[in-house]
Scaffold this motif. Sequence first.
Motif, PDB file in Angstrom:
ATOM      1  N   GLY A 170      72.026 -40.771  -6.960  1.00  0.00           N
ATOM      2  CA  GLY A 170      70.883 -41.210  -7.752  1.00  0.00           C
ATOM      3  C   GLY A 170      70.739 -42.726  -7.764  1.00  0.00           C
ATOM      4  N   LEU A 171      71.846 -43.433  -7.892  1.00  0.00           N
ATOM      5  CA  LEU A 171      71.804 -44.898  -7.858  1.00  0.00           C
ATOM      6  C   LEU A 171      71.365 -45.414  -6.483  1.00  0.00           C
ATOM      7  CD1 LEU A 171      75.019 -45.751  -9.878  1.00  0.00           C
ATOM      8  CD2 LEU A 171      72.654 -46.190 -10.558  1.00  0.00           C
ATOM      9  N   ALA A 172      71.891 -44.798  -5.430  1.00  0.00           N
ATOM     10  CA  ALA A 172      71.478 -45.197  -4.072  1.00  0.00           C
ATOM     11  C   ALA A 172      69.984 -44.921  -3.886  1.00  0.00           C
ATOM     12  CB  ALA A 172      72.298 -44.445  -3.029  1.00  0.00           C
ATOM     13  N   SER A 173      69.509 -43.807  -4.402  1.00  0.00           N
ATOM     14  CA  SER A 173      68.083 -43.467  -4.309  1.00  0.00           C
ATOM     15  C   SER A 173      67.227 -44.450  -5.097  1.00  0.00           C
ATOM     16  CB  SER A 173      67.838 -42.045  -4.828  1.00  0.00           C
ATOM     17  OG  SER A 173      68.503 -41.111  -4.027  1.00  0.00           O
ATOM     18  N   LEU A 174      67.689 -44.830  -6.279  1.00  0.00           N
ATOM     19  CA  LEU A 174      66.958 -45.779  -7.113  1.00  0.00           C
ATOM     20  C   LEU A 174      66.835 -47.138  -6.422  1.00  0.00           C
ATOM     21  CD1 LEU A 174      65.589 -46.364  -9.840  1.00  0.00           C
ATOM     22  CD2 LEU A 174      67.846 -47.033 -10.697  1.00  0.00           C
ATOM     23  N   ILE A 175      67.923 -47.599  -5.813  1.00  0.00           N
ATOM     24  CA  ILE A 175      67.892 -48.871  -5.076  1.00  0.00           C
ATOM     25  C   ILE A 175      66.926 -48.771  -3.903  1.00  0.00           C
ATOM     26  CG2 ILE A 175      69.258 -50.402  -3.586  1.00  0.00           C
ATOM     27  CD1 ILE A 175      71.640 -49.753  -5.538  1.00  0.00           C
ATOM     28  N   SER A 176      67.007 -47.670  -3.169  1.00  0.00           N
ATOM     29  CA  SER A 176      66.122 -47.462  -2.018  1.00  0.00           C
ATOM     30  C   SER A 176      64.662 -47.375  -2.451  1.00  0.00           C
ATOM     31  CB  SER A 176      66.532 -46.187  -1.284  1.00  0.00           C
ATOM     32  OG  SER A 176      65.634 -45.880  -0.253  1.00  0.00           O
ATOM     33  N   TRP A 177      64.403 -46.683  -3.521  1.00  0.00           N
ATOM     34  CA  TRP A 177      63.036 -46.518  -4.024  1.00  0.00           C
ATOM     35  C   TRP A 177      62.469 -47.843  -4.523  1.00  0.00           C
ATOM     36  CZ3 TRP A 177      61.237 -46.580  -9.259  1.00  0.00           C
ATOM     37  CH2 TRP A 177      59.918 -46.169  -9.406  1.00  0.00           C
ATOM     38  N   THR A 178      63.310 -48.619  -5.210  1.00  0.00           N
ATOM     39  CA  THR A 178      62.851 -49.873  -5.809  1.00  0.00           C
ATOM     40  C   THR A 178      62.520 -50.933  -4.761  1.00  0.00           C
ATOM     41  OG1 THR A 178      64.176 -49.435  -7.778  1.00  0.00           O
ATOM     42  CG2 THR A 178      63.460 -51.697  -7.448  1.00  0.00           C
ATOM     43  N   TRP A 179      63.368 -51.090  -3.766  1.00  0.00           N
ATOM     44  CA  TRP A 179      63.193 -52.204  -2.821  1.00  0.00           C
ATOM     45  C   TRP A 179      62.856 -51.802  -1.392  1.00  0.00           C
ATOM     46  CZ3 TRP A 179      67.378 -52.833  -6.414  1.00  0.00           C
ATOM     47  CH2 TRP A 179      67.125 -53.810  -7.373  1.00  0.00           C
ATOM     48  N   PHE A 180      62.998 -50.536  -1.032  1.00  0.00           N
ATOM     49  CA  PHE A 180      62.825 -50.155   0.370  1.00  0.00           C
ATOM     50  C   PHE A 180      61.912 -48.946   0.566  1.00  0.00           C
ATOM     51  CE2 PHE A 180      66.947 -52.254  -0.048  1.00  0.00           C
ATOM     52  CZ  PHE A 180      66.817 -53.266   0.884  1.00  0.00           C
ATOM     53  N   ASN A 181      60.983 -48.725  -0.373  1.00  0.00           N
ATOM     54  CA  ASN A 181      59.997 -47.651  -0.249  1.00  0.00           C
ATOM     55  C   ASN A 181      60.656 -46.283  -0.040  1.00  0.00           C
ATOM     56  OD1 ASN A 181      57.330 -46.834  -0.359  1.00  0.00           O
ATOM     57  ND2 ASN A 181      57.081 -46.917   1.861  1.00  0.00           N
ATOM     58  N   PHE A 182      61.801 -46.083  -0.660  1.00  0.00           N
ATOM     59  CA  PHE A 182      62.561 -44.828  -0.631  1.00  0.00           C
ATOM     60  C   PHE A 182      62.837 -44.334   0.792  1.00  0.00           C
ATOM     61  CE2 PHE A 182      63.246 -40.319  -2.220  1.00  0.00           C
ATOM     62  CZ  PHE A 182      64.447 -40.629  -2.811  1.00  0.00           C
ATOM     63  N   ASN A 183      63.220 -45.270   1.637  1.00  0.00           N
ATOM     64  CA  ASN A 183      63.586 -44.946   3.014  1.00  0.00           C
ATOM     65  C   ASN A 183      64.883 -44.133   3.005  1.00  0.00           C
ATOM     66  OD1 ASN A 183      64.961 -45.220   5.589  1.00  0.00           O
ATOM     67  ND2 ASN A 183      63.409 -46.744   6.108  1.00  0.00           N
ATOM     68  N   PRO A 184      64.900 -42.941   3.612  1.00  0.00           N
ATOM     69  CA  PRO A 184      66.104 -42.100   3.560  1.00  0.00           C
ATOM     70  C   PRO A 184      67.316 -42.736   4.238  1.00  0.00           C
ATOM     71  CG  PRO A 184      64.429 -41.117   4.985  1.00  0.00           C
ATOM     72  CD  PRO A 184      63.795 -42.282   4.304  1.00  0.00           C
ATOM     73  N   TRP A 185      67.079 -43.533   5.292  1.00  0.00           N
ATOM     74  CA  TRP A 185      68.203 -44.189   5.966  1.00  0.00           C
ATOM     75  C   TRP A 185      68.801 -45.295   5.106  1.00  0.00           C
ATOM     76  CZ3 TRP A 185      70.391 -41.533   9.484  1.00  0.00           C
ATOM     77  CH2 TRP A 185      69.644 -40.657  10.262  1.00  0.00           C
ATOM     78  N   VAL A 186      67.953 -45.987   4.377  1.00  0.00           N
ATOM     79  CA  VAL A 186      68.450 -47.013   3.451  1.00  0.00           C
ATOM     80  C   VAL A 186      69.229 -46.346   2.322  1.00  0.00           C
ATOM     81  CG1 VAL A 186      67.769 -48.790   1.790  1.00  0.00           C
ATOM     82  CG2 VAL A 186      66.643 -48.673   4.019  1.00  0.00           C
ATOM     83  N   THR A 187      68.714 -45.231   1.813  1.00  0.00           N
ATOM     84  CA  THR A 187      69.417 -44.494   0.759  1.00  0.00           C
ATOM     85  C   THR A 187      70.810 -44.102   1.233  1.00  0.00           C
ATOM     86  OG1 THR A 187      67.299 -43.598  -0.003  1.00  0.00           O
ATOM     87  CG2 THR A 187      69.301 -42.511  -0.807  1.00  0.00           C
ATOM     88  N   LEU A 188      70.889 -43.548   2.424  1.00  0.00           N
ATOM     89  CA  LEU A 188      72.175 -43.153   2.991  1.00  0.00           C
ATOM     90  C   LEU A 188      73.082 -44.369   3.188  1.00  0.00           C
ATOM     91  CD1 LEU A 188      73.887 -40.829   4.144  1.00  0.00           C
ATOM     92  CD2 LEU A 188      72.844 -41.331   6.377  1.00  0.00           C
ATOM     93  N   GLY A 189      72.519 -45.453   3.699  1.00  0.00           N
ATOM     94  CA  GLY A 189      73.301 -46.673   3.922  1.00  0.00           C
ATOM     95  C   GLY A 189      73.846 -47.258   2.628  1.00  0.00           C
TER      96      GLY A 189
END
Length: 136
Positions: free
Chosen positions: A39-58
Amino acid sequence: MAVSNDAGYPGDRLGLPPNGPGSLAPWGRRILALFIDWGLASLISWTWFNFNPWVTLGVFVLMHVALTGFLGVTIGKRLVRIQVVRLQPNAPVSIPGPLWALVRTLLLLLILPVIVISPDGRSAHDRIAGTVQVIM
């Protein structure tokens, strides 16, 4: 016919106490910590990277490798009061370190090693990395 339970309690074969600090972390806490971290990784990805799944995973992988490797806990694990420690023969328990945290995290991403559970209560990804999740 009586059934014998030679295994004792979860963590007995590892020399862990039956309950309290240092005992094997229950599955509910482990799963909750995983959801919090994702959830935290998703929140970071959603906030700054348009919820990119690769960024979430990274972000998830980076959090697990860095935090588990150097502190033994991720944010989710800290919130549910569990810690990852490395068990080494004839040595005190220790923080896994970044290399073993990376191995453990990569195996976690494969999912199958996580659901293969041994009689000692650990998943295959923990057994391979020589780690165990204990209550803080």
